[in-house]
Design a protein around this motif. Sequence first.
Motif, PDB file in Angstrom:
ATOM      1  N   UNK A 189     -76.156  26.882  93.210  1.00 19.29           N
ATOM      2  CA  UNK A 189     -76.733  27.563  91.939  1.00 19.29           C
ATOM      3  C   UNK A 189     -76.375  29.309  92.224  1.00 19.29           C
ATOM      4  N   UNK A 190     -76.423  29.660  93.253  1.00 18.52           N
ATOM      5  CA  UNK A 190     -75.990  31.140  93.296  1.00 18.52           C
ATOM      6  C   UNK A 190     -74.727  31.440  93.299  1.00 18.52           C
ATOM      7  N   UNK A 191     -74.030  30.441  93.698  1.00 18.89           N
ATOM      8  CA  UNK A 191     -72.404  30.618  93.563  1.00 18.89           C
ATOM      9  C   UNK A 191     -72.087  30.518  91.876  1.00 18.89           C
ATOM     10  N   UNK A 192     -72.787  29.739  91.315  1.00 13.12           N
ATOM     11  CA  UNK A 192     -72.461  29.716  89.614  1.00 13.12           C
ATOM     12  C   UNK A 192     -73.007  30.996  89.268  1.00 13.12           C
ATOM     13  N   UNK A 193     -74.133  31.718  89.397  1.00 17.22           N
ATOM     14  CA  UNK A 193     -74.612  32.913  89.224  1.00 17.22           C
ATOM     15  C   UNK A 193     -73.682  34.126  89.507  1.00 17.22           C
ATOM     16  N   UNK A 194     -73.217  34.060  90.706  1.00 21.53           N
ATOM     17  CA  UNK A 194     -72.403  35.253  91.442  1.00 21.53           C
ATOM     18  C   UNK A 194     -71.116  35.141  90.444  1.00 21.53           C
ATOM     19  N   UNK A 195     -70.605  33.911  89.945  1.00 21.68           N
ATOM     20  CA  UNK A 195     -69.327  33.954  89.193  1.00 21.68           C
ATOM     21  C   UNK A 195     -69.710  34.254  87.533  1.00 21.68           C
ATOM     22  N   UNK A 196     -70.815  34.407  87.043  1.00 22.49           N
ATOM     23  CA  UNK A 196     -71.442  34.603  85.803  1.00 22.49           C
ATOM     24  C   UNK A 196     -72.448  35.746  85.822  1.00 22.49           C
ATOM     25  N   UNK A 197     -72.100  36.923  86.215  1.00 19.49           N
ATOM     26  CA  UNK A 197     -73.102  38.009  86.298  1.00 19.49           C
ATOM     27  C   UNK A 197     -73.681  38.328  84.964  1.00 19.49           C
TER      28      UNK A 197
ATOM     29  N   UNK B 180     -82.953  36.387 103.169  1.00 20.92           N
ATOM     30  CA  UNK B 180     -82.799  38.202 103.189  1.00 20.92           C
ATOM     31  C   UNK B 180     -81.542  38.463 102.612  1.00 20.92           C
ATOM     32  N   UNK B 181     -80.385  37.594 102.899  1.00 22.05           N
ATOM     33  CA  UNK B 181     -78.975  38.007 102.567  1.00 22.05           C
ATOM     34  C   UNK B 181     -79.023  37.898 101.110  1.00 22.05           C
ATOM     35  N   UNK B 182     -79.647  36.704 100.599  1.00 24.47           N
ATOM     36  CA  UNK B 182     -79.615  36.589  99.168  1.00 24.47           C
ATOM     37  C   UNK B 182     -80.343  37.515  98.352  1.00 24.47           C
ATOM     38  N   UNK B 183     -81.393  37.938  98.905  1.00 25.05           N
ATOM     39  CA  UNK B 183     -82.282  38.920  98.255  1.00 25.05           C
ATOM     40  C   UNK B 183     -81.404  40.230  98.181  1.00 25.05           C
ATOM     41  N   UNK B 184     -80.882  40.672  99.134  1.00 28.53           N
ATOM     42  CA  UNK B 184     -80.056  41.977  99.151  1.00 28.53           C
ATOM     43  C   UNK B 184     -78.843  41.929  98.309  1.00 28.53           C
ATOM     44  N   UNK B 185     -78.399  40.606  97.947  1.00 30.97           N
ATOM     45  CA  UNK B 185     -77.281  40.677  97.179  1.00 30.97           C
ATOM     46  C   UNK B 185     -77.560  40.290  95.703  1.00 30.97           C
ATOM     47  N   UNK B 186     -78.477  39.708  95.480  1.00 29.57           N
ATOM     48  CA  UNK B 186     -79.042  39.245  94.122  1.00 29.57           C
ATOM     49  C   UNK B 186     -80.157  40.207  93.459  1.00 29.57           C
ATOM     50  N   UNK B 187     -80.788  40.926  94.483  1.00 30.44           N
ATOM     51  CA  UNK B 187     -81.784  41.860  94.014  1.00 30.44           C
ATOM     52  C   UNK B 187     -82.925  41.128  93.066  1.00 30.44           C
ATOM     53  N   UNK B 188     -83.585  40.221  93.525  1.00 28.14           N
ATOM     54  CA  UNK B 188     -84.511  39.803  92.591  1.00 28.14           C
ATOM     55  C   UNK B 188     -85.828  40.526  92.905  1.00 28.14           C
ATOM     56  N   UNK B 189     -86.747  40.094  91.804  1.00 28.54           N
ATOM     57  CA  UNK B 189     -88.140  41.167  91.792  1.00 28.54           C
ATOM     58  C   UNK B 189     -89.015  40.342  92.510  1.00 28.54           C
ATOM     59  N   UNK B 190     -88.976  39.221  93.013  1.00 26.96           N
ATOM     60  CA  UNK B 190     -89.943  38.531  93.952  1.00 26.96           C
ATOM     61  C   UNK B 190     -89.315  37.459  94.938  1.00 26.96           C
ATOM     62  N   UNK B 191     -89.494  37.334  96.104  1.00 23.28           N
ATOM     63  CA  UNK B 191     -89.302  36.605  97.173  1.00 23.28           C
ATOM     64  C   UNK B 191     -90.317  35.813  97.526  1.00 23.28           C
ATOM     65  N   UNK B 192     -90.091  34.415  97.760  1.00 26.85           N
ATOM     66  CA  UNK B 192     -91.302  33.780  98.336  1.00 26.85           C
ATOM     67  C   UNK B 192     -90.615  33.054  99.649  1.00 26.85           C
ATOM     68  N   UNK B 193     -91.087  33.176 100.939  1.00 24.15           N
ATOM     69  CA  UNK B 193     -90.863  32.583 102.000  1.00 24.15           C
ATOM     70  C   UNK B 193     -92.204  31.526 102.355  1.00 24.15           C
ATOM     71  N   UNK B 194     -92.116  30.182 102.160  1.00 22.65           N
ATOM     72  CA  UNK B 194     -93.406  29.415 102.401  1.00 22.65           C
ATOM     73  C   UNK B 194     -93.752  29.446 103.705  1.00 22.65           C
ATOM     74  N   UNK B 195     -92.802  29.596 104.709  1.00 25.94           N
ATOM     75  CA  UNK B 195     -93.547  29.496 106.023  1.00 25.94           C
ATOM     76  C   UNK B 195     -94.157  30.751 106.476  1.00 25.94           C
ATOM     77  N   UNK B 196     -95.272  30.796 106.797  1.00 22.45           N
ATOM     78  CA  UNK B 196     -95.996  32.117 107.095  1.00 22.45           C
ATOM     79  C   UNK B 196     -95.439  32.618 108.323  1.00 22.45           C
TER      80      UNK B 196
END
Length: 388
Positions: free
Chosen positions: A17-25, A43-59
């Motif tokens: 899905x991120x590949x699709x988004x990368x091709x259609x900014x 972390x790498x995805x967050x730094x590239x796509x700059x979302x507002x919110x990130x969730x990591x379910x494993x504490x």
Amino acid sequence: MKNIAILGSTGSVGTQALEVIRANPDLYNVTVLSAHSNADLLIAQALEFKPELVVITSDAKYAEVKEMLAGHGIAVHAGEEALSMAAAYENVDLVLTAIVGSVGLRPTIAAIRARKSIALANKETLVVAGELITRLAAEYGVEILPVDSEHSAIYQCLVGEKIDSIEKIYITASGGPFRGKDRNDLLKVTKEQALKHPNWVMGAKITIDSASLMNKGLEVIEARWLFNLRLDQIDVIVHPQSVIHSLVQFNDGSIKAQLGVPDMKLPIHYAMAYPDRIETQFPRFNFMDYPELTFYKPDMETFRNLGLAYTALEKGGNMPCIINAANEIVVDAFLHDQIGFLEMSDVIAQCMSDLEFIQQPDLNNYLETDRHTRIFARELVSKKHLAI
Ligand code: NDP
Ligand code: MG
């Protein structure tokens, strides 16, 4: 510009899905990402796509993600509860549910209640609680767009058609790596053999499900709810080339099929772009690569899971929830060399016959059934493990 939340962004569907988004900014903007434990990729995805919110379910991974994203203006949350908050996050138009397993149930409900459009890859949610989810979606006026390639195909065949003119649907199945084998051949197959899918590269759980035909069983249940069909309207046909993604037969005898190269980015993009179609640079279908398309009946005697799924659907109530939870446990056990390939169906069948049947479950009943089944299935697995 569509604001998108990807739950399970580090998985097979999530990364595509991120590949699709990368091709259609210009079309899509990622506002939420989630992963379970793969902190590095998240972390790498967050730094590239700059979302507002990130969730990591494993504490256990929270501190690491928080530290690495500090100063980037990205809120970081941990734990399963945070997934529901992320699914309902204000600045989201479409939630792509690409996490694996029944853990997708609560965030999907949260997304529906927040009136988000849903691109649903997480089929387990519809298997566990299809009645509840489709009822809620109708109540809140939320559209559930299938990402699963077969269901996307059926959805595409139904554009412009009336639902009551459907006679039946044919869900195609590749047959997986063990097509043509008998029970004797399957006694000693390994996870490495089961993980080699002939046509698709996917996450480990769905790949084992494809080898055992449970994936097709789950898809039959998923189709029942997505398209509001009766059991006798849903047929499975083995089609090893995976080029026809599924078919709809109408009451005038006409059949529509949807075809394409086996590439998940197509159905992912269809769901994300809906109701538009967006031009892509994906490789085009070449008829000369497929001089023969073949079709077979599924072998339900060797691959018992498909029959078990039909039985669960016929029984209704919490039975599909039982089959799903038992399957999640046995697949994990098989991946950890704790039980044999054929034993997976034995454990599932025993869970179906021994656990409490509830005809009209509510959300709490589903969650409890899921929990009890996991405990019971784990006990059955450990007995078998000791017997190996
Ligand atoms: P993967 O195993 O590749 O990815 C699963 C994703 O879910 C990862 O982001 C993973 O995080 C996250 N995750 C795993 N466990 C949990 C948990 N307990 N809580 C929250 N998040 C979790 O799966 P796939 O992408 O293959 O499949 C995802 C869904 O899509 C499944 O329901 C599958 O049936 C369906 N699907 C997949 C297709 C495919 O081609 N892959 C095709 C059709 C449907 P982490 O990486 O950190 O572990
Ligand atoms: Mg599928």
